[in-house]
Write a protein that holds these residues in place. Sequence first.
Motif, short mmCIF file in Angstrom:
data_model
loop_
_atom_site.label_atom_id
_atom_site.label_comp_id
_atom_site.label_asym_id
_atom_site.label_seq_id
_atom_site.Cartn_x
_atom_site.Cartn_y
_atom_site.Cartn_z
N GLN A 21 -66.67 -28.06 -21.77
CA GLN A 21 -68.11 -28.14 -21.95
C GLN A 21 -68.60 -26.84 -22.60
OE1 GLN A 21 -69.43 -30.95 -20.81
NE2 GLN A 21 -71.64 -30.64 -20.84
N VAL A 22 -69.54 -26.99 -23.50
CA VAL A 22 -70.11 -25.83 -24.17
C VAL A 22 -71.61 -26.04 -24.27
CG1 VAL A 22 -69.73 -26.77 -26.49
CG2 VAL A 22 -69.95 -24.30 -26.16
N GLN A 23 -72.35 -25.00 -24.06
CA GLN A 23 -73.80 -25.05 -24.20
C GLN A 23 -74.17 -24.29 -25.49
OE1 GLN A 23 -72.45 -23.86 -21.01
NE2 GLN A 23 -72.34 -26.06 -20.61
N LEU A 24 -75.12 -24.85 -26.20
CA LEU A 24 -75.52 -24.30 -27.49
C LEU A 24 -77.01 -24.01 -27.50
CD1 LEU A 24 -73.60 -26.90 -29.69
CD2 LEU A 24 -72.83 -24.60 -29.10
N VAL A 25 -77.39 -22.85 -27.98
CA VAL A 25 -78.79 -22.47 -28.06
C VAL A 25 -79.08 -21.97 -29.47
CG1 VAL A 25 -80.62 -21.01 -27.18
CG2 VAL A 25 -78.86 -21.88 -25.62
N GLU A 26 -80.00 -22.68 -30.15
CA GLU A 26 -80.38 -22.30 -31.50
C GLU A 26 -81.60 -21.38 -31.49
OE1 GLU A 26 -79.33 -26.82 -31.73
OE2 GLU A 26 -80.38 -25.44 -30.38
N SER A 27 -81.73 -20.60 -32.53
CA SER A 27 -82.92 -19.77 -32.73
C SER A 27 -83.06 -19.49 -34.21
CB SER A 27 -82.80 -18.46 -31.94
OG SER A 27 -81.68 -17.71 -32.40
N GLY A 28 -84.21 -18.92 -34.58
CA GLY A 28 -84.41 -18.52 -35.95
C GLY A 28 -85.32 -19.42 -36.76
N GLY A 29 -85.73 -20.54 -36.18
CA GLY A 29 -86.64 -21.41 -36.89
C GLY A 29 -88.04 -20.81 -36.95
N GLY A 30 -88.90 -21.47 -37.69
CA GLY A 30 -90.27 -21.00 -37.80
C GLY A 30 -90.96 -21.60 -39.01
N LEU A 31 -92.10 -21.02 -39.33
CA LEU A 31 -92.89 -21.46 -40.47
C LEU A 31 -92.61 -20.53 -41.65
CD1 LEU A 31 -95.17 -23.19 -41.71
CD2 LEU A 31 -96.79 -21.52 -40.76
N VAL A 32 -92.26 -21.10 -42.76
CA VAL A 32 -91.93 -20.31 -43.94
C VAL A 32 -92.50 -20.98 -45.17
CG1 VAL A 32 -89.71 -21.45 -44.27
CG2 VAL A 32 -90.04 -19.15 -45.15
#
Length: 120
Positions: free
Chosen positions: A1-12
């Motif tokens: 099992q692996v947990q994944l956490v994304e970041s870095g999105g936004g308004l551009v």
Amino acid sequence: QVQLVESGGGLVQAGGSLRLSCVASGRTSSDYVMKWFRQAPGKEREFVAGISRSGASSYYTESMKGRCTISRDNDKNAVYLQIASLKPEDTAVYYCGAGSTSSTADSDFWGQGTQVTVSS
């Protein structure tokens, strides 16, 4: 099992660039082929890019070739997606995936997604 956490999105703004990050916990990310998918409003989730366990090879959906780069740092259990020349049609939730195969159709594990919104 692996947990994944994304970041870095936004308004551009259109023409700009973004770097999305995905950090894995649990099993090490080097056990998996890592991938990025995206889902635009009203559309099905689609494959964007994938990278092999070692990082030696990568592959992209045709529409994103030349505009995005996938990379990984196995020491940090992280995978990245750099997208340049963003277009309004790139607006989507971007998901990180970890898979046992290089399939572009699916992934064994998913993150929660990070929203990317590109304004014209």
